[in-house]
Design an enzyme around this catalytic site. Structure first.
Site, mmCIF file in Angstrom:
data_model
loop_
_atom_site.group_PDB
_atom_site.id
_atom_site.type_symbol
_atom_site.label_atom_id
_atom_site.label_comp_id
_atom_site.label_asym_id
_atom_site.label_seq_id
_atom_site.Cartn_x
_atom_site.Cartn_y
_atom_site.Cartn_z
ATOM 1 N N LYS A 1 51.598 38.094 48.968
ATOM 2 C CA LYS A 1 51.736 39.129 49.993
ATOM 3 C C LYS A 1 50.603 38.915 51.002
ATOM 4 C CE LYS A 1 51.862 43.324 52.019
ATOM 5 N NZ LYS A 1 50.980 43.748 53.129
ATOM 6 N N SER B 1 47.758 40.475 47.991
ATOM 7 C CA SER B 1 47.117 40.925 49.214
ATOM 8 C C SER B 1 45.614 40.625 49.212
ATOM 9 C CB SER B 1 47.403 42.418 49.412
ATOM 10 O OG SER B 1 47.014 42.851 50.685
ATOM 11 N N ASP C 1 39.354 27.667 48.518
ATOM 12 C CA ASP C 1 39.278 26.753 49.652
ATOM 13 C C ASP C 1 37.845 26.344 49.966
ATOM 14 O OD1 ASP C 1 41.970 26.734 49.946
ATOM 15 O OD2 ASP C 1 42.031 27.781 51.876
#
Length: 441
Positions: free
Chosen positions: A326, A301, A312
């Site tokens: 998740k 999460s 990224d």
């Protein structure tokens, strides 16, 4: 029974009349109504009629003689649980448990669980809690809670069984990858209190920051730690292993400490109103030091949002194992004063547009948990000693530094001996040292 049957039939009739009236009014106001809309309306009516027909049959003939209220509750439970692993219908008991979890103090084991391949799986044990001390690990599949099988059990039901009065016992039986037989743990519940952020130093100039969960003070505590050690720190290791997640805003704010521009995470749902984009702000950024983030299958999460965004945005090197996966958004919607539903309304997407849900974040450098092995030619397991050796292996932790022990013995540094017990941390330190050298040039 006749009264109930009349009520069910009456319900169908009422629906039919209301639909007929609405269709009639629609026809008067707009004679050119699209055939597709009429088809959808007819399909909805047919589906409602089918549901009420099945409901009436089950009520009349089911051997257990369940009441209409019980049948409706079971219908709602089945519908929500079949949407995805995180959506659920909450009756009064479940709704009260949610309020207790959110607002009150409760006794528990200290583990976060989720559904993976329809199995109740430990996302992560929280450090220092009864489950962590007993030896429960991320990735363990919970087979039984006391004597109750978890097959077809919802997450909320499982959590309700594991939660209880402090100092009371509970047995959980787990299946662990790499072990032949199930393992049974006898655990004493306790009040769960967690130190969400703490810091150590490594080799004098590397700041180690451990975040165990994302509560409401995480970003502020990390910011305070970075500023406190700013003068001596040349690199940072952010440890998010076995971090089950928490508050989204804290994940965004924590990431914002390290990046000054770009999208951190976006939230996209069926309705445009549920779409939100969270971006970095230059004013919140306080650190440009080389950064390594440690993750494993217990990272979920919010911790996946942080590690995935930093990956990224090319801001950090991610080291460890693939994360849990998740990446969906649930909201709790009350349907009465004592009942509600928890419904998945959106999914999280990382800056590159990739999703976390059921995929997770793959590390830049994969390192399996364990100790750094020191080869000893005199060491040899004889057949007679094999069973004892395997039993002792089960008692070992999963390769992370024993934080409980570290906290008790040294609250300021992580020693080389401790790093040798944690190959993922050691790899992260080596990478940070290399990044410091490159930046110095």
């Amino acid at each position: 029974m006749k009264n109930t049957k009349m009520m069910v039939v009456g319900f169908v009739s009422a629906v039919a009349v209301s639909v007929a009236l609405s269709t009639s009014l629609l026809a008067k106001s707009d004679t050119a109504a699209a055939p597709a809309e009429a088809s959808v309306e007819a399909s909805r009516l047919q589906s409602l009629a089918k549901f009420t027909k099945v409901l009436g049959i089950v009520e009349q003939y089911n051997v257990d003689g369940l009441s209409i209220d019980q049948l409706i509750d079971k219908s709602l439970q089945g519908m929500l649980s079949n949407l995805d692993a995180h959506s659920t219908y909450m009756d009064k008991k479940s709704y009260d448990n949610l309020k207790t979890q959110t607002d009150g103090e409760f006794g528990g084991l200290g583990i976060t669980v989720g559904m993976r391949d329809n199995a109740l799986t430990v996302i992560a044990p929280i450090e220092g809690t009864p489950a962590d001390k007993a030896g429960v690990k991320a990735g363990d599949i919970i087979l039984k809670i006391n004597d109750k099988s978890t097959l077809s059990m919802t997450i909320d039901d499982a959590v309700s069984l594991m939660r209880g009065t402090p100092k009371t016992p509970i047995d959980i039986t787990i299946v662990r990858k790499g072990t032949a037989d199930p393992i049974k743990f006898h655990i004493i519940r306790d009040i769960i209190t967690v130190e969400s952020v703490y810091t150590r130093t490594i080799s004098g100039n590397i700041l180690y920051i451990r975040v165990t969960s994302f509560d409401k003070k995480v970003a502020a505590d990390v910011k305070k730690a970075i500023k406190k050690h700013a003068a001596k720190s040349k690199g940072i290791i952010l440890d998010l292993r076995n971090n089950p997640g928490g508050l989204l805003d804290q994940a965004v704010e924590l990431t914002d400490l390290f990046v000054n521009e770009g999208v951190i995470v976006s939230q996209k749902g069926r309705n445009k109103a549920d779409d939100v984009t969270y971006s970095a702000t230059k004013s919140a950024t306080i650190c440009d030091l080389p950064l390594v983030v440690l993750v494993n299958e217990g990272s979920a999460s919010a911790s996946e949002i942080v590690s995935g965004a930093l990956q990224d945005l090319k801001r950090a090197v991610i080291v460890g194992e693939k994360t849990f996966g998740k990446g969906s958004v649930q909201v709790v919607m009350p349907i009465t004063e004592t009942e509600g539903i928890k419904l998945t309304v959106a999914r999280y997407y990382l800056p590159s547009g990739r999703t976390i849900q059921a995929v997770g974040v793959a590390p830049d450098i994969e390192v399996i948990a364990g100790e750094i092995k020191h080869h000893d030619k005199s060491f040899n397991i004889k057949e007679a000693d094999l069973k004892k050796h395997l039993e002792s292996e089960l008692e070992k932790n999963d390769g992370m530094v024993d934080v409980t022990e570290v906290n008790a013995t040294n609250k300021t540094v992580i020693t080389p001996e401790q790093m040798n017990k944690d190959i993922q941390l050691k790899e992260g330190v080596d990478i940070i040292k290399a990044l410091i050298i490159v930046k110095g040039k």
